[in-house]
Design a protein around this motif. Structure first.
Motif, PDB file in Angstrom:
ATOM      1  N   GLU A 214     -36.459 -30.927  17.398  1.00  0.00           N
ATOM      2  CA  GLU A 214     -35.803 -30.125  16.172  1.00  0.00           C
ATOM      3  C   GLU A 214     -35.147 -30.779  15.113  1.00  0.00           C
ATOM      4  N   ALA A 215     -34.474 -31.798  15.494  1.00  0.00           N
ATOM      5  CA  ALA A 215     -33.703 -32.605  14.528  1.00  0.00           C
ATOM      6  C   ALA A 215     -34.942 -33.268  13.365  1.00  0.00           C
ATOM      7  N   LEU A 216     -35.757 -33.872  14.066  1.00  0.00           N
ATOM      8  CA  LEU A 216     -36.854 -34.731  13.522  1.00  0.00           C
ATOM      9  C   LEU A 216     -37.515 -33.490  12.336  1.00  0.00           C
ATOM     10  N   ILE A 217     -37.972 -32.481  13.123  1.00  0.00           N
ATOM     11  CA  ILE A 217     -38.730 -31.579  12.275  1.00  0.00           C
ATOM     12  C   ILE A 217     -37.923 -30.953  10.938  1.00  0.00           C
ATOM     13  N   LEU A 218     -36.714 -30.594  11.203  1.00  0.00           N
ATOM     14  CA  LEU A 218     -35.634 -29.966  10.014  1.00  0.00           C
ATOM     15  C   LEU A 218     -35.301 -31.156   9.163  1.00  0.00           C
ATOM     16  N   SER A 219     -35.141 -32.304   9.530  1.00  0.00           N
ATOM     17  CA  SER A 219     -34.737 -33.439   8.871  1.00  0.00           C
ATOM     18  C   SER A 219     -35.702 -34.303   7.859  1.00  0.00           C
ATOM     19  N   TYR A 220     -37.056 -34.285   8.679  1.00  0.00           N
ATOM     20  CA  TYR A 220     -38.316 -34.871   7.758  1.00  0.00           C
ATOM     21  C   TYR A 220     -39.293 -33.826   7.793  1.00  0.00           C
ATOM     22  N   SER A 221     -39.956 -33.302   8.651  1.00  0.00           N
ATOM     23  CA  SER A 221     -41.188 -32.611   8.452  1.00  0.00           C
ATOM     24  C   SER A 221     -41.022 -31.283   7.544  1.00  0.00           C
ATOM     25  N   LEU A 222     -39.935 -30.759   7.594  1.00  0.00           N
ATOM     26  CA  LEU A 222     -39.731 -29.603   6.995  1.00  0.00           C
ATOM     27  C   LEU A 222     -38.452 -29.562   5.811  1.00  0.00           C
TER      28      LEU A 222
END
Length: 140
Positions: free
Chosen positions: A46-54
């Protein structure tokens, strides 16, 4: 759909959500940063998605977000869609994902989480696009 910034066709796929994780020629910077995360761990994912992907770094219109979101939705509805193939390294391409990502336990979960989080973060843009007559959008 035409990409207004390039004038070229905009044909999104779920792979677009992975571009932010491309460490090719950035192994010592972005690569080292991403290796701190385990994409198999729900909290890290979730951290990856929020910080990078979205992250707010997306420089696309609300219509493009909608088309991208819908392409992901369609892939998720297809039980045979090969999310693993999106993570595999192609030595013919000048791109690569962080070490170990091609061995992710269940790549579909990564994309399900992206979809869930995009549903919330992009809600206003998605509603706006949904309310429009898409036949009036610029298409090829």
């Amino acid at each position: 759909m035409i990409d207004p910034s390039t004038g070229q066709p905009y044909i999104p796929t779920p792979a677009y959500f992975l571009g932010c994780f491309d460490i090719y020629d950035r192994e010592e910077t972005l690569g080292e940063e991403l290796e701190k995360y385990d994409p198999n761990n729900p909290v890290d994912r979730e951290a990856l998605i929020l910080s990078y992907s979205l992250s707010k770094g997306w420089n696309i219109t609300y219509r493009q977000k909608f088309a991208l979101y819908k392409s992901l939705e369609e892939a998720l509805r297809d039980s045979g869609y090969d999310f693993q193939a999106l993570l595999e390294h192609d030595c013919q391409e000048c791109s690569s994902l962080p070490n170990g990502w091609d061995a992710m336990n269940d790549p579909r979960i990564l994309f399900e989480d992206i979809y869930r989080l995009a549903s919330n973060l992009w809600a206003d843009d998605l509603r706006k696009a949904e309310s429009e007559d898409r036949s009036a959008w610029d298409y090829v």
